[in-house]
Write an enzyme that holds these catalytic residues in place. Structure first.
Site, mmCIF file in Angstrom:
data_model
loop_
_atom_site.group_PDB
_atom_site.id
_atom_site.type_symbol
_atom_site.label_atom_id
_atom_site.label_comp_id
_atom_site.label_asym_id
_atom_site.label_seq_id
_atom_site.Cartn_x
_atom_site.Cartn_y
_atom_site.Cartn_z
ATOM 1 N N LYS A 11 -13.495 -30.829 12.254
ATOM 2 C CA LYS A 11 -14.787 -30.825 11.571
ATOM 3 C C LYS A 11 -14.634 -30.823 10.040
ATOM 4 C CE LYS A 11 -17.178 -28.606 15.449
ATOM 5 N NZ LYS A 11 -18.135 -27.523 15.833
ATOM 6 N N TYR A 51 -25.040 -34.683 19.112
ATOM 7 C CA TYR A 51 -25.394 -33.308 19.479
ATOM 8 C C TYR A 51 -26.781 -33.201 20.109
ATOM 9 C CZ TYR A 51 -21.251 -31.330 17.215
ATOM 10 O OH TYR A 51 -19.957 -30.985 16.889
ATOM 11 N N ASN A 114 -16.591 -24.285 12.292
ATOM 12 C CA ASN A 114 -15.564 -23.671 13.135
ATOM 13 C C ASN A 114 -14.406 -24.601 13.469
ATOM 14 O OD1 ASN A 114 -16.965 -25.250 14.896
ATOM 15 N ND2 ASN A 114 -17.492 -23.628 16.346
ATOM 16 N N HIS A 117 -14.165 -29.283 17.410
ATOM 17 C CA HIS A 117 -15.011 -29.453 18.595
ATOM 18 C C HIS A 117 -14.102 -29.568 19.813
ATOM 19 C CE1 HIS A 117 -18.115 -31.150 21.246
ATOM 20 N NE2 HIS A 117 -17.206 -32.030 21.616
ATOM 21 N N GLU A 128 -18.340 -38.431 25.041
ATOM 22 C CA GLU A 128 -18.053 -38.190 23.633
ATOM 23 C C GLU A 128 -16.933 -39.096 23.127
ATOM 24 O OE1 GLU A 128 -19.502 -33.525 23.887
ATOM 25 O OE2 GLU A 128 -17.363 -33.971 23.670
#
Ligand code: IDP
Ligand code: MG
Length: 139
Positions: A11, A51, A114, A117, A128
């Site tokens: 990320k 998302y 964070n 993913h 995905e």
């Protein structure tokens, strides 16, 4: 895509902090092999689409804004029991709850930023992965 594959994104916090190489090393050391990989950036519409499963969650807007704030690295990975094995390697969503030695415990900044993913099912791993890569791009 076979069920021994999963999908990850490194990320924007991970790319901004220069942690992508270290995180990819951890992933390879844990026995995963890379089947496709690209450094790219999401538009707002793309992040909303990726998302969309979270569109009713209170953090959806924050998540979309965050995920478009900088580059990401999209990766398709292969290992036996890839989805569960990768979720174990990355740790809990909130780094404060992530087990010691997990990627999120060591690299994540917050519950939103964070670091990585990880797909939550074989079905979503396939969806995905295909969001970013054509069949031709997957080794
Ligand atoms: P996961 O990434 O561990 O599967 P999900 O519940 O699927 O966690 O949430 C997707 C992403 O949304 C998280 O990785 C995190 O970036 C963000 N997120 C989840 N919960 C919160 C929250 O309570 N506040 C802000 N962002 C959140
Ligand atoms: Mg999830």
């Amino acid at each position: 895509m076979a069920t021994n594959r999963t999908f990850t994104m490194l990320k924007p916090d991970a790319t901004a902090a220069g942690n992508t190489g270290k995180i990819i090393d951890r992933i390879i050391e844990a026995g995963f092999s890379i089947k496709a990989m690209k450094w790219t950036q999401l538009s707002k519409a793309e992040a909303e689409s990726f998302y969309s499963v979270h569109s009713e969650r209170p953090f959806y807007g924050e998540l979309v804004e965050y995920m478009t704030s900088g580059p990401i690295v999209a990766i398709i990975l292969e290992k036996d029991d890839a989805v569960a094995s990768f979720r174990e390697l990355i740790g809990a969503t909130n780094p404060a709850d992530a087990a010691p030695g997990t990627i999120r415990a060591d690299f994540a900044e917050s519950i939103s930023a964070n670091a990585v993913h990880g797909s939550d099912s074989d079905e979503n791993a396939a969806i995905e992965g295909r969001f970013y890569f054509s069949e031709r791009e997957e080794a």
